[in-house]
Design a protein around this motif. Structure first.
Motif, short mmCIF file in Angstrom:
data_model
loop_
_atom_site.label_atom_id
_atom_site.label_comp_id
_atom_site.label_asym_id
_atom_site.label_seq_id
_atom_site.Cartn_x
_atom_site.Cartn_y
_atom_site.Cartn_z
N SER A 204 87.74 97.71 16.92
CA SER A 204 86.49 96.94 16.98
C SER A 204 86.61 95.82 18.02
O SER A 204 87.71 95.33 18.30
CB SER A 204 86.18 96.33 15.62
N PRO A 205 85.48 95.39 18.59
CA PRO A 205 85.54 94.30 19.57
C PRO A 205 86.13 93.03 18.96
O PRO A 205 85.82 92.68 17.82
CB PRO A 205 84.06 94.09 19.94
N ALA A 206 86.95 92.36 19.73
CA ALA A 206 87.58 91.11 19.25
C ALA A 206 86.53 90.04 18.95
O ALA A 206 86.76 89.17 18.11
CB ALA A 206 88.60 90.61 20.28
N LEU B 226 88.22 92.41 25.02
CA LEU B 226 89.33 92.91 24.20
C LEU B 226 88.85 93.53 22.90
O LEU B 226 87.80 93.17 22.37
CB LEU B 226 90.29 91.76 23.86
N THR B 227 89.68 94.44 22.37
CA THR B 227 89.51 94.89 20.99
C THR B 227 90.36 93.98 20.10
O THR B 227 91.17 93.19 20.60
CB THR B 227 89.97 96.34 20.81
N ILE B 228 90.19 94.12 18.79
CA ILE B 228 91.03 93.34 17.87
C ILE B 228 92.50 93.67 18.10
O ILE B 228 93.36 92.79 18.14
CB ILE B 228 90.63 93.61 16.41
N GLU B 229 92.79 94.96 18.28
CA GLU B 229 94.18 95.37 18.52
C GLU B 229 94.71 94.75 19.81
O GLU B 229 95.83 94.23 19.83
CB GLU B 229 94.28 96.89 18.60
N ILE C 67 91.43 87.85 10.79
CA ILE C 67 91.74 89.20 11.26
C ILE C 67 92.32 90.03 10.13
O ILE C 67 91.95 91.18 9.93
CB ILE C 67 92.72 89.15 12.46
N GLN C 68 93.20 89.42 9.37
CA GLN C 68 93.80 90.14 8.24
C GLN C 68 92.74 90.58 7.24
O GLN C 68 92.74 91.71 6.77
CB GLN C 68 94.84 89.28 7.55
N ASN C 69 91.82 89.67 6.91
CA ASN C 69 90.77 90.01 5.95
C ASN C 69 89.84 91.10 6.47
O ASN C 69 89.36 91.93 5.72
CB ASN C 69 89.95 88.75 5.60
N ALA C 70 89.58 91.07 7.79
CA ALA C 70 88.66 92.05 8.37
C ALA C 70 89.29 93.42 8.56
O ALA C 70 88.65 94.44 8.35
CB ALA C 70 88.15 91.53 9.72
N ALA D 155 101.69 86.58 15.17
CA ALA D 155 102.92 87.36 15.32
C ALA D 155 103.16 88.24 14.09
O ALA D 155 103.58 89.39 14.21
CB ALA D 155 104.11 86.43 15.55
N ASP D 156 102.86 87.72 12.90
CA ASP D 156 103.01 88.50 11.67
C ASP D 156 102.10 89.73 11.69
O ASP D 156 102.50 90.83 11.33
CB ASP D 156 102.66 87.65 10.43
N ILE D 157 100.84 89.51 12.09
CA ILE D 157 99.88 90.63 12.11
C ILE D 157 100.33 91.67 13.12
O ILE D 157 100.26 92.87 12.88
CB ILE D 157 98.48 90.12 12.45
#
Length: 199
Positions: free
Chosen positions: A32-34, A131-134, A170-173, A188-190
């Motif tokens: 998904s888009p950032a 950017l994408t989320i990734e 980001i984690q929740n989404a 960094a964790d994600i």
């Protein structure tokens, strides 16, 4: 003068216990888009405190506002840093400020425990839009911050903070798309989780 009369027929008694309408949760993917995880300050008013606000007052503002970050402002309305719940609840920075300045806890201010603006991670909104989320998470692989500031130039060509992205947002989404998704404390964790899975 015209008098407006309201017909009782416009109103109705509730005849059953109602539900509440709720927005449909966004289902986001790493592709998904950032921009979809941006807290956009052109639409949501950012929470801030004056630099001389006592830290206990800052903590109360976070609790009542339901936020974990406050922008610290100077008298000229410049953002000089951020203070997070970690700083106002934790003791390390507070104790350091008390020892260095010979103060009581009540005298410690947001400015004394904040992270100053020049130590914050930031990205222009135009870059984020590509950017994408990734992509974003991978770009932030080595960043141990919990928050990323998104910037832009205003009409007077002055730098301003357009919004904020937090690792927890980001984690929740995206977290439900990656199982198991441990609690992330930083970008960094994600990244460690995402790069260890097939996306």
């Amino acid at each position: 003068m015209n008098q407006v009369t309201f017909s009782p027929k416009l109103f109705a008694q509730l005849n059953t216990m109602p539900l509440l309408a709720m927005p449909t949760p966004r289902r986001l993917l790493p592709s998904s888009p950032a921009m979809t995880v941006l807290t956009d300050f052109s639409q949501i008013v950012p929470q801030s405190v004056d630099a001389d606000t006592p830290i206990d007052q800052a903590h109360l503002k976070m609790r009542y506002g339901g936020v974990r970050l406050l922008f610290v402002m100077d008298k000229q309305a410049h953002c000089i840093g951020i203070v997070t719940s970690k700083e106002v609840i934790g003791t390390r920075r507070i104790n350091l400020a008390m020892q260095q300045r010979h103060l009581t806890r009540e005298e410690v201010t947001a400015e004394m425990v904040m992270t100053p603006w020049h130590k914050l991670s930031a990205m222009p909104v135009a870059k984020l839009a590509s950017l994408t989320i990734e992509d974003l998470v991978l770009a932030m692989e080595a960043v141990t911050d919990q928050h990323l500031l998104i910037t832009e130039q205003n009409d007077n060509n002055e730098l301003r903070i357009r919004g904020l992205i937090s690792a927890s947002d980001i984690q929740n989404a995206v977290g439900k798309e990656i199982n198991p998704m441990p609690m992330a404390k930083s970008f960094a964790d994600i990244c460690q989780v995402i790069t260890g899975h097939d996306l």
